[in-house]
Design an enzyme around this catalytic site. Structure first.
Site, short mmCIF file in Angstrom:
data_model
loop_
_atom_site.label_atom_id
_atom_site.label_comp_id
_atom_site.label_asym_id
_atom_site.label_seq_id
_atom_site.Cartn_x
_atom_site.Cartn_y
_atom_site.Cartn_z
N LYS A 184 0.88 -1.18 0.00
CA LYS A 184 0.00 0.00 0.00
C LYS A 184 0.91 1.22 0.00
O LYS A 184 1.52 1.56 1.01
CB LYS A 184 -0.88 -0.05 1.26
CG LYS A 184 -1.33 1.30 1.81
CD LYS A 184 -2.43 1.94 1.01
CE LYS A 184 -2.87 3.27 1.62
NZ LYS A 184 -1.99 4.41 1.25
N GLU A 259 9.79 1.20 10.64
CA GLU A 259 10.83 2.23 10.52
C GLU A 259 10.09 3.55 10.67
O GLU A 259 9.35 3.97 9.80
CB GLU A 259 11.51 2.08 9.16
CG GLU A 259 12.84 2.78 9.10
CD GLU A 259 12.73 4.11 8.40
OE1 GLU A 259 12.55 5.12 9.14
OE2 GLU A 259 12.80 4.15 7.18
N CYS A 293 13.51 10.65 7.21
CA CYS A 293 13.41 10.28 8.63
C CYS A 293 14.76 10.39 9.33
O CYS A 293 14.84 10.43 10.54
CB CYS A 293 12.92 8.84 8.77
SG CYS A 293 11.34 8.59 8.00
N GLU A 390 10.17 16.13 14.47
CA GLU A 390 10.81 16.19 13.15
C GLU A 390 10.26 17.39 12.39
O GLU A 390 9.04 17.52 12.27
CB GLU A 390 10.43 14.97 12.32
CG GLU A 390 11.12 13.70 12.67
CD GLU A 390 10.63 12.57 11.76
OE1 GLU A 390 11.47 11.97 11.09
OE2 GLU A 390 9.42 12.29 11.75
#
Ligand code: SIN
Length: 489
Positions: A184, A259, A293, A390
């Site tokens: 997906k 992750e 990331c 982040e």
């Protein structure tokens, strides 16, 4: 938009889902829209599949997997090699499709196609080495044999920031060991996944072994995590969503690798090679317009060298041109969506409100839309939004420190533990920091750590498991212990 006719191979522009070798639409015809972040214009629509079609995809994957696992490792490797070769051959087309739906600069888009292919190649080579064991026995009439078997059907939920590479990183090991996959892709970047699926088909991936389902994350994720035929979930994305998916997977005790988010520190000691540190910052902070990331999110520089570092960094960053994928020379693309722009704006405003100084940029680019000027801020305090979350944008926030231990302590003061970076010319100092950093990955005197040969992953709230490297195989296999008895009779 890349009109299909701009592509050398128009058939790579797919807007239906690949399930069991067929290109399918949603049963009720519903779709989601994909836009070009540089303009906000719609590029295409893709099916918005519901649980029923996703269930069908899982069923065909389960059937296809029974044969695929019996194919020899060498033949599975050949298919993966062909897939990698086709990706390389069609680098420009896949790069253009990706660049248009994602916005990444042209060289980075093509680089990502190569990065995706490198995972297929690496795991093609690992296919023949996914060994089990024969262990010295504990009884003279028995032998202890450990088989390494594919988990079965694996689901991959992939992010928009690396629309091709994160699929390569999951599908490479899965197919190498004999799993089938249902992927997906992120709703913002499904077209790259569909182009990959078309190339996989051409490479000889059997029908049903690789399936792509597009649509809304919630219902698709629910089916993928609640269907007992799915034995493994690999997810790349935010910690928040990862936590939800992990809880959903708990019901069937599904094998999970995650992750997730990071909040990478980038430490520069006062003996560091500052040119190397600046070069590393450009990669670790500004690659993919800051949308990785593993992006350097908190730059901690020794107070003795901070002015020099900031001067050099500012000079380098002011040379980064802002533009769309197809603008020659562009190094910083648009952010993925309006929410991303709002977040960057909020972080900059909050940092400045807490006393940070804008040395460069600090606001939306004159082109408007989702373009943000590459930014350098100094005096970014540890308690600001930018230091705690982040930023996911082209904003370098810099803070200072006085001693090494304080820097490492500050670097570890986060629930995240994905990537970290440290620069020093003194190997003892560097190594002490490497050992002190509570992270899954450390770039020591480098800002570039991504490679299929290395185990990519985090600790703490940044995830579980590793992708890439020999360890990437473990995530898609189960060990079966066989005790072969009765040998002395
Ligand atoms: C990521 O941002 O999750 C992936 C970055 C990489 O593989 O380099």
């Amino acid at each position: 938009m890349p009109a299909p006719q701009q592509l050398k191979d128009e058939a790579l522009f797919r807007t239906a889902c690949l399930v069991g070798g067929d290109w399918i639409e949603a049963d009720d015809g519903s779709t989601i829209s994909v836009d070009d972040p540089a303009t906000g214009d719609e590029i295409a629509t893709v099916p918005s599949l519901g649980p029923v079609e996703v269930r069908r995809a899982i069923e065909v994957a389960a059937v296809a997997q029974r044969d695929w696992r019996r194919v020899t490792a060498r033949e599975r490797a050949r298919v993966l090699h062909r897939w990698a070769d086709l990706l390389t051959e069609h680098r420009d087309d896949v790069g253009l499709i990706m660049g248009t739906e994602h916005g990444k600069p042209w060289e980075e888009a093509k680089g990502e196609v190569d990065y995706a292919a490198s995972f297929l190649e690496w795991f093609a080579e690992e296919a023949g080495r996914a060994n089990g064991d024969v262990v010295p026995t504990f009884r003279s009439d028995s032998r202890v044999i450990v088989l390494r078997e594919p988990v079965g059907v694996a689901a991959g939920i992939t992010p928009w920031n690396f629309p091709a590479a994160m699929i390569g990183r999951k599908v490479g090991p899965a197919l190498a060991v004999g799993c089938a996959m249902v992927v997906k892709p992120a709703s913002q970047t499904p077209l790259t996944a569909l182009a990959l699926a078309e190339l996989g088909r051409r490479a000889g991936v059997p029908d049903g072994v690789f399936n792509v389902v597009t649509g809304k994350a919630g219902p698709i994720g629910e089916e993928l995590t609640s269907n007992p035929s799915v034995r493994k979930l690999s997810f790349t994305g935010s910690t928040e969503v990862g936590r939800t998916l992990m809880a959903q997977c708990a019901h069937h005790i599904m094998k999970v690798s995650l992750e997730l988010g990071g909040n990478a520190p980038f430490i520069v000691f006062d003996d560091a090679d500052l040119d190397a540190a600046v070069e590393g910052t450009l990669v670790a902070k500004f690659r993919n317009s800051g949308q990785t990331c593993i992006a350097a999110n908190r730059i901690l520089v020794h107070e003795r060298v901070v002015d020099d570092y900031v001067d050099r960094l500012t000079k380098a960053v002011s040379g980064l041109e802002v533009g769309a994928t197809t603008d020659p020379g562009a190094k910083i693309g648009p952010l993925i969506d309006d929410a991303a722009v709002d977040k960057v704006a909020r972080h900059v405003e909050d940092a400045v409100g807490h006393g940070a100084e804008v040395v460069l940029g600090g606001s939306a680019n004159e082109r408007g839309g989702r373009f943000w000027d590459p930014t350098v801020l100094v005096g970014v305090k540890a308690d600001t939004a930018m230091s705690c979350e982040e930023t996911f944008g082209p904003v370098a926030g810099i803070d200072t420190f006085r001693d090494d231990e304080q820097a490492v302590r500050q670097a570890n003061e986060t629930p995240y533990g994905l990537a970290s970076y440290v620069y020093s010319r003194d190997i003892g100092r560097l190594w002490r920091a490497v050992e002190g950093l509570e992270y899954g990955m450390v770039g020591a005197n480098t800002g570039f750590i991504s490679s299929p040969v290395a185990p990519f992953g985090g600790v703490k709230e940044s995830g579980l498991g590793r992708e890439g490297s020999v360890h990437g195989i473990d995530e898609y296999t189960e060990l079966k212990y066989v005790c072969l008895g009765g040998l002395d009779r």
